[in-house]
Design a protein around this motif. Sequence first.
Motif, PDB file in Angstrom:
ATOM      1  N   LYS A   1      30.071  47.373  38.150  1.00  0.00           N
ATOM      2  CA  LYS A   1      30.005  48.649  38.880  1.00  0.00           C
ATOM      3  C   LYS A   1      28.669  48.850  39.596  1.00  0.00           C
ATOM      4  N   TYR A   2      27.572  48.547  38.903  1.00  0.00           N
ATOM      5  CA  TYR A   2      26.254  48.779  39.510  1.00  0.00           C
ATOM      6  C   TYR A   2      25.535  47.471  39.849  1.00  0.00           C
ATOM      7  N   MET A   3      26.333  46.396  40.012  1.00  0.00           N
ATOM      8  CA  MET A   3      25.710  45.106  40.351  1.00  0.00           C
ATOM      9  C   MET A   3      25.845  44.842  41.841  1.00  0.00           C
ATOM     10  N   ASP A   4      24.812  44.246  42.393  1.00  0.00           N
ATOM     11  CA  ASP A   4      24.882  43.821  43.791  1.00  0.00           C
ATOM     12  C   ASP A   4      25.406  42.382  43.792  1.00  0.00           C
ATOM     13  N   PRO A   5      26.619  42.173  44.304  1.00  0.00           N
ATOM     14  CA  PRO A   5      27.203  40.811  44.230  1.00  0.00           C
ATOM     15  C   PRO A   5      26.354  39.755  44.930  1.00  0.00           C
ATOM     16  N   HIS A   6      25.547  40.186  45.889  1.00  0.00           N
ATOM     17  CA  HIS A   6      24.697  39.224  46.596  1.00  0.00           C
ATOM     18  C   HIS A   6      23.489  38.818  45.758  1.00  0.00           C
ATOM     19  N   LYS A   7      23.218  39.589  44.716  1.00  0.00           N
ATOM     20  CA  LYS A   7      22.037  39.288  43.883  1.00  0.00           C
ATOM     21  C   LYS A   7      22.442  38.964  42.446  1.00  0.00           C
ATOM     22  N   THR A   8      23.682  38.481  42.314  1.00  0.00           N
ATOM     23  CA  THR A   8      24.213  38.198  40.977  1.00  0.00           C
ATOM     24  C   THR A   8      24.439  36.700  40.803  1.00  0.00           C
ATOM     25  N   ILE A   9      24.100  36.197  39.612  1.00  0.00           N
ATOM     26  CA  ILE A   9      24.582  34.862  39.234  1.00  0.00           C
ATOM     27  C   ILE A   9      25.524  35.032  38.039  1.00  0.00           C
ATOM     28  N   VAL A  10      26.503  34.142  37.960  1.00  0.00           N
ATOM     29  CA  VAL A  10      27.524  34.254  36.916  1.00  0.00           C
ATOM     30  C   VAL A  10      27.370  33.081  35.956  1.00  0.00           C
ATOM     31  N   ALA A  11      27.152  33.391  34.682  1.00  0.00           N
ATOM     32  CA  ALA A  11      27.061  32.334  33.672  1.00  0.00           C
ATOM     33  C   ALA A  11      28.389  32.299  32.919  1.00  0.00           C
ATOM     34  N   VAL A  12      29.111  31.207  33.055  1.00  0.00           N
ATOM     35  CA  VAL A  12      30.403  31.084  32.376  1.00  0.00           C
ATOM     36  C   VAL A  12      30.177  30.298  31.093  1.00  0.00           C
ATOM     37  N   ALA A  13      30.351  30.991  29.961  1.00  0.00           N
ATOM     38  CA  ALA A  13      30.019  30.406  28.662  1.00  0.00           C
ATOM     39  C   ALA A  13      31.298  30.082  27.908  1.00  0.00           C
ATOM     40  N   SER A  14      31.535  28.821  27.700  1.00  0.00           N
ATOM     41  CA  SER A  14      32.709  28.431  26.911  1.00  0.00           C
ATOM     42  C   SER A  14      32.477  27.040  26.351  1.00  0.00           C
ATOM     43  N   LYS A  15      32.480  26.936  25.038  1.00  0.00           N
ATOM     44  CA  LYS A  15      32.264  25.624  24.424  1.00  0.00           C
ATOM     45  C   LYS A  15      33.319  24.630  24.929  1.00  0.00           C
ATOM     46  N   THR A  16      34.573  25.059  24.926  1.00  0.00           N
ATOM     47  CA  THR A  16      35.666  24.155  25.302  1.00  0.00           C
ATOM     48  C   THR A  16      35.938  24.149  26.803  1.00  0.00           C
ATOM     49  N   PHE A  17      35.537  25.190  27.477  1.00  0.00           N
ATOM     50  CA  PHE A  17      35.852  25.446  28.888  1.00  0.00           C
ATOM     51  C   PHE A  17      37.362  25.425  29.142  1.00  0.00           C
ATOM     52  N   THR A  18      38.101  25.920  28.163  1.00  0.00           N
ATOM     53  CA  THR A  18      39.558  26.043  28.331  1.00  0.00           C
ATOM     54  C   THR A  18      40.029  27.452  27.983  1.00  0.00           C
ATOM     55  N   THR A  19      39.143  28.331  27.588  1.00  0.00           N
ATOM     56  CA  THR A  19      39.555  29.629  27.047  1.00  0.00           C
ATOM     57  C   THR A  19      40.078  30.551  28.156  1.00  0.00           C
ATOM     58  N   THR A  20      41.324  30.973  27.982  1.00  0.00           N
ATOM     59  CA  THR A  20      42.027  31.732  29.028  1.00  0.00           C
ATOM     60  C   THR A  20      41.226  32.925  29.519  1.00  0.00           C
ATOM     61  N   GLU A  21      40.776  33.757  28.580  1.00  0.00           N
ATOM     62  CA  GLU A  21      40.100  34.996  28.964  1.00  0.00           C
ATOM     63  C   GLU A  21      38.881  34.713  29.828  1.00  0.00           C
ATOM     64  N   THR A  22      38.091  33.728  29.389  1.00  0.00           N
ATOM     65  CA  THR A  22      36.829  33.418  30.069  1.00  0.00           C
ATOM     66  C   THR A  22      37.080  32.869  31.463  1.00  0.00           C
ATOM     67  N   LEU A  23      38.040  31.959  31.578  1.00  0.00           N
ATOM     68  CA  LEU A  23      38.282  31.361  32.889  1.00  0.00           C
ATOM     69  C   LEU A  23      38.895  32.386  33.849  1.00  0.00           C
ATOM     70  N   MET A  24      39.718  33.281  33.303  1.00  0.00           N
ATOM     71  CA  MET A  24      40.311  34.321  34.154  1.00  0.00           C
ATOM     72  C   MET A  24      39.222  35.292  34.640  1.00  0.00           C
ATOM     73  N   ASN A  25      38.366  35.714  33.746  1.00  0.00           N
ATOM     74  CA  ASN A  25      37.267  36.612  34.135  1.00  0.00           C
ATOM     75  C   ASN A  25      36.325  35.931  35.127  1.00  0.00           C
ATOM     76  N   ALA A  26      36.071  34.641  34.906  1.00  0.00           N
ATOM     77  CA  ALA A  26      35.160  33.914  35.804  1.00  0.00           C
ATOM     78  C   ALA A  26      35.769  33.841  37.203  1.00  0.00           C
ATOM     79  N   ALA A  27      37.069  33.553  37.258  1.00  0.00           N
ATOM     80  CA  ALA A  27      37.731  33.475  38.571  1.00  0.00           C
ATOM     81  C   ALA A  27      37.674  34.836  39.261  1.00  0.00           C
ATOM     82  N   SER A  28      37.872  35.905  38.499  1.00  0.00           N
ATOM     83  CA  SER A  28      37.834  37.245  39.102  1.00  0.00           C
ATOM     84  C   SER A  28      36.426  37.609  39.554  1.00  0.00           C
TER      85      SER A  28
END
Length: 498
Positions: free
Chosen positions: A171-198
Amino acid sequence: MPQNIWNDIAAIPARNLAQNFAEDTGRVEKLTVRQSNILFDFSKTHLDDALMAAFEAASAKANLSEAREKLFSGSIVNPTEGRAAEHTAERGNGAAPQVEMAKALQARMRGLIEAIDAGAMGDVKHVLHIGIGGSALGPKLLIDALGREDSRYDVKIVSNVDAAALAEAVKYMDPHKTIVAVASKTFTTTETLMNAASAIEWMKGAGVEDAEGRVIALTASPDKAIEWGVDESRILPFNEAVGGRYSLWCSIGFPVAIGLGWAAYEELLEGAAAMDRHFRTSEFAVNAPVLAAWADLYYAQVKQCQTRAVFAYDERLRLLPDYLQQLEMESNGKSVTASGEPLPYNSAPVTWGGVGTDAQHAVFQLLHQGTHIIPVEFIVSKTPGHDFDPAHHETLLINCFAQGAALMTGRKSDDGARNYAGDRPSSTLLVDDVTPSVVGALIAFYEHRTYVNAVLLGINPFDQYGVELGKEIAKAIAQVGPSGFDPSTMALIAEAEL
Ligand SMILES: O=P(O)(O)OC[C@H]1O[C@H](O)[C@H](O)[C@@H](O)[C@@H]1O
């Protein structure tokens, strides 16, 4: 572990806390451990000389000393998955090759953080960390506990697949000044990958060029992250033998290291390392994780307590109970022994809790007068986390100590409604301050306590097959829809028009 261990311990005549204090004037000293700027007071538990001797014997029978060494030496302690549990190597206490690997991977993380600080990813103000379970709870706790005043970046952590959480975070983030850290040991977790894609869609929708280039992967499965679309240069890998709920020490701790700075991150690791050394080298009777586990087992096995409660009398540690729920319940909520035999006694109790003083005005009624005996743990800091009137902090400390005293001493009344039976156990952890090194030591204390519980129960704390079935059924529902399930589930699927 033969079942009669608990029977042997149960056969020891029960003594109440008042008796224990009256008969042993050295009790407070005997049951207090000072380590890593934390005072652990176990004197308001029912542990006494006879019980300590019985647990000492039970620990010898369960080969606790050997099990402790196996943890630190990188031996297989997770037999169902055939691997070691190498989280202590992340803080320098483990087999040499694993310690070296951890150092090298941490150096890689440091390099990336320094590059970001220097502008390699443009003007960065926000770090959006996306993960779930062990890939979120540790960072969430640490940022909330330690990042209130001093965070170098605005760090938000999103876990739930309900995108209301993501919406709130950005809500209060500037998308141009944001980096996204996707944290998943397996990198297969549905919730995480869906949120990362969004999150990537959110950046693209705002016109961010190369949104994918603003994603960093924190994972033990770098190949999967590459497959998903993250460039190798932005992957921070970690050792596969570090369990998810033990992973905040490695690259899953990226938001902590970037948010609080490298020095704070190192202090956190060193705090944990000092607790490792205490656990590894101290006699059991003066070993904080061991004493805590003995008390846990006494209540869960002998007194049949089904829950234990943790109250942080410090707003900064309000997420500690959430963190401990995963650590303790996912590790030790099992029905079989490490070799697959049915467990002939209770496994871990339910961990729950909240924040003091709020909880006093909500749930403490049951602790004082309910029919369930619930061992309570208080965590409180000598030093406040604010500059307001010191009366606030004094009141907090006074209330914390008053609750422990009230639970123990009770107060007799002929009027049942006003009678407090007393003899209700608690332990108190009094920390000097909520600093990276104290929080590191505190978390390591809980990790080792969980391990000691598992060793005496004879179970494997490092797998979590219990979470798989629900995931599989969810996948089947997503793929097949309302067919082949029980009538109740099918009716719900149909009603929700899935
Ligand atoms: O880090 P990930 O592989 O995405 O896993 C995230 C979490 O999900 C699983 O369901 C496990 O129960 C947790 O132990 C784990 O921490």
